[in-house]
Design a protein around this motif. Sequence first.
Motif, PDB file in Angstrom:
ATOM      1  N   HIS A   1       2.478  12.966 -10.062  1.00 16.42           N
ATOM      2  CA  HIS A   1       1.405  12.083 -10.561  1.00 16.42           C
ATOM      3  C   HIS A   1       1.599  11.765 -12.053  1.00 16.42           C
ATOM      4  N   LYS A   2       2.320  12.648 -12.767  1.00 20.78           N
ATOM      5  CA  LYS A   2       2.473  12.458 -14.216  1.00 20.78           C
ATOM      6  C   LYS A   2       3.412  11.302 -14.549  1.00 20.78           C
ATOM      7  N   THR A   3       4.366  11.022 -13.661  1.00 17.35           N
ATOM      8  CA  THR A   3       5.391  10.017 -13.979  1.00 17.35           C
ATOM      9  C   THR A   3       5.247   8.725 -13.172  1.00 17.35           C
ATOM     10  N   LYS A   4       4.356   8.705 -12.210  1.00 20.89           N
ATOM     11  CA  LYS A   4       4.203   7.502 -11.378  1.00 20.89           C
ATOM     12  C   LYS A   4       3.541   6.373 -12.177  1.00 20.89           C
ATOM     13  N   THR A   5       3.728   5.135 -11.708  1.00 25.56           N
ATOM     14  CA  THR A   5       2.947   4.003 -12.217  1.00 25.56           C
ATOM     15  C   THR A   5       1.748   3.798 -11.299  1.00 25.56           C
ATOM     16  N   HIS A   6       2.021   3.653  -9.993  1.00 24.54           N
ATOM     17  CA  HIS A   6       0.958   3.499  -8.993  1.00 24.54           C
ATOM     18  C   HIS A   6       1.181   4.477  -7.850  1.00 24.54           C
ATOM     19  N   MET A   7       0.124   5.035  -7.351  1.00 28.98           N
ATOM     20  CA  MET A   7       0.195   5.785  -6.106  1.00 28.98           C
ATOM     21  C   MET A   7       0.403   4.768  -4.982  1.00 28.98           C
TER      22      MET A   7
ATOM     23  N   VAL B   1       2.550   2.097  16.366  1.00 28.05           N
ATOM     24  CA  VAL B   1       3.722   2.748  15.784  1.00 28.05           C
ATOM     25  C   VAL B   1       3.562   2.848  14.269  1.00 28.05           C
ATOM     26  N   MET B   2       3.907   4.032  13.770  1.00 31.70           N
ATOM     27  CA  MET B   2       3.798   4.297  12.331  1.00 31.70           C
ATOM     28  C   MET B   2       5.182   4.682  11.810  1.00 31.70           C
ATOM     29  N   PHE B   3       5.613   4.008  10.771  1.00 33.23           N
ATOM     30  CA  PHE B   3       6.900   4.307  10.136  1.00 33.23           C
ATOM     31  C   PHE B   3       6.642   5.155   8.888  1.00 33.23           C
ATOM     32  N   VAL B   4       7.446   6.192   8.726  1.00 33.89           N
ATOM     33  CA  VAL B   4       7.257   7.078   7.575  1.00 33.89           C
ATOM     34  C   VAL B   4       8.578   7.211   6.816  1.00 33.89           C
ATOM     35  N   GLY B   5       8.564   6.779   5.566  1.00 31.52           N
ATOM     36  CA  GLY B   5       9.746   6.910   4.719  1.00 31.52           C
ATOM     37  C   GLY B   5       9.649   8.135   3.838  1.00 31.52           C
ATOM     38  N   GLU B   6      10.505   8.172   2.829  1.00 35.27           N
ATOM     39  CA  GLU B   6      10.576   9.361   1.968  1.00 35.27           C
ATOM     40  C   GLU B   6       9.525   9.332   0.852  1.00 35.27           C
ATOM     41  N   GLY B   7       9.572   8.271   0.062  1.00 32.55           N
ATOM     42  CA  GLY B   7       8.640   8.148  -1.065  1.00 32.55           C
ATOM     43  C   GLY B   7       8.838   6.803  -1.728  1.00 32.55           C
ATOM     44  N   PRO B   8       7.934   6.426  -2.623  1.00 31.41           N
ATOM     45  CA  PRO B   8       8.070   5.123  -3.284  1.00 31.41           C
ATOM     46  C   PRO B   8       9.319   5.075  -4.160  1.00 31.41           C
ATOM     47  N   GLY B   9       9.962   3.911  -4.185  1.00 30.42           N
ATOM     48  CA  GLY B   9      11.046   3.654  -5.133  1.00 30.42           C
ATOM     49  C   GLY B   9      10.492   2.871  -6.310  1.00 30.42           C
ATOM     50  N   LYS B  10      11.396   2.276  -7.076  1.00 30.71           N
ATOM     51  CA  LYS B  10      10.972   1.593  -8.300  1.00 30.71           C
ATOM     52  C   LYS B  10      10.008   0.430  -8.023  1.00 30.71           C
TER      53      LYS B  10
ATOM     54  N   GLU C   1       8.243  -0.193  -5.344  1.00 35.86           N
ATOM     55  CA  GLU C   1       7.015   0.272  -4.703  1.00 35.86           C
ATOM     56  C   GLU C   1       6.067   0.891  -5.746  1.00 35.86           C
ATOM     57  N   ASP C   2       6.663   1.643  -6.655  1.00 36.37           N
ATOM     58  CA  ASP C   2       5.888   2.279  -7.728  1.00 36.37           C
ATOM     59  C   ASP C   2       5.231   1.212  -8.615  1.00 36.37           C
ATOM     60  N   LEU C   3       5.960   0.141  -8.869  1.00 36.13           N
ATOM     61  CA  LEU C   3       5.410  -0.923  -9.727  1.00 36.13           C
ATOM     62  C   LEU C   3       4.304  -1.695  -9.019  1.00 36.13           C
ATOM     63  N   GLN C   4       4.487  -1.919  -7.706  1.00 32.42           N
ATOM     64  CA  GLN C   4       3.522  -2.748  -6.964  1.00 32.42           C
ATOM     65  C   GLN C   4       2.441  -1.952  -6.244  1.00 32.42           C
ATOM     66  N   GLY C   5       2.661  -0.653  -6.080  1.00 32.62           N
ATOM     67  CA  GLY C   5       1.676   0.163  -5.360  1.00 32.62           C
ATOM     68  C   GLY C   5       1.669  -0.090  -3.867  1.00 32.62           C
ATOM     69  N   ARG C   6       2.793  -0.621  -3.354  1.00 28.81           N
ATOM     70  CA  ARG C   6       2.910  -0.903  -1.906  1.00 28.81           C
ATOM     71  C   ARG C   6       4.212  -0.306  -1.373  1.00 28.81           C
ATOM     72  N   PRO C   7       4.203   0.136  -0.102  1.00 30.68           N
ATOM     73  CA  PRO C   7       5.409   0.751   0.449  1.00 30.68           C
ATOM     74  C   PRO C   7       6.447  -0.294   0.882  1.00 30.68           C
TER      75      PRO C   7
ATOM     76  N   VAL D   1       6.327  10.133   2.947  1.00 29.16           N
ATOM     77  CA  VAL D   1       6.028  11.565   2.892  1.00 29.16           C
ATOM     78  C   VAL D   1       5.334  11.916   1.583  1.00 29.16           C
ATOM     79  N   VAL D   2       5.830  11.380   0.448  1.00 29.98           N
ATOM     80  CA  VAL D   2       5.116  11.578  -0.822  1.00 29.98           C
ATOM     81  C   VAL D   2       4.617  10.221  -1.322  1.00 29.98           C
ATOM     82  N   LYS D   3       3.451  10.256  -1.944  1.00 35.24           N
ATOM     83  CA  LYS D   3       2.780   9.002  -2.308  1.00 35.24           C
ATOM     84  C   LYS D   3       3.025   8.590  -3.760  1.00 35.24           C
ATOM     85  N   CYS D   4       3.693   9.443  -4.522  1.00 33.94           N
ATOM     86  CA  CYS D   4       4.043   9.093  -5.908  1.00 33.94           C
ATOM     87  C   CYS D   4       5.560   9.147  -6.039  1.00 33.94           C
ATOM     88  N   ARG D   5       6.086   8.239  -6.845  1.00 33.08           N
ATOM     89  CA  ARG D   5       7.542   8.106  -6.941  1.00 33.08           C
ATOM     90  C   ARG D   5       8.200   9.317  -7.617  1.00 33.08           C
TER      91      ARG D   5
END
Length: 186
Positions: free
Chosen positions: A22-28, A39-48, A50-56, A84-88
Amino acid sequence: MALLPLKELYLACLYCTKCDLHKTKTHMVFGEGNLRAKVMFVGEGPGKDEDLQGRPFVGRAGQLLNKMLEDVGLKREEVYIANVVKCRPPNNRVPLQSEVDACLPYLRNQVAIIAPKIIVCLGATAAKAIIDKNFKITAMRGQWFERKGVKIIATYHPAAILRDPEKLEPAMEDFKKIKEELDKLS
Ligand code: SF4
């Protein structure tokens, strides 16, 4: 953690400080899609992106995911997508086990709300968190598992396919299997 309704769950994630991400993210990045998705798709975590836009899945890997969905006759609006994780993780490193452990209850809560019939793990991190901690993505992708009546399958993460295009063909075989299974449900 007691199950929360969607809005409360979103707010819990928004203000979460359970791990250092949470300390280094831009957006959750909570996740998005059809709340009644089968059907639900689950990735690893936000990338750059996704972090900027707050969308997966909105960067290049997300565009590839959209194309793979379309190629088997699925629309992104029909499915639900989360991570799996909501912050980059900084520099897109793999999330630490402690970060996965901290965030996983939120994903479980999301799964309980969406109640998908099929969960697709995109990549090893999701497969290890959801199917088996010793999951080997190359050897075990494309196989069906079942938990509490939910069918679960893992395939390559679109980012891994971008790094190694030879993974596209086996991943598309997996996507076809997923579509076939979905068709059986309806
Ligand atoms: S990654 Fe998950 S557990 Fe960690 S701070 Fe973000 S929401 Fe909380």
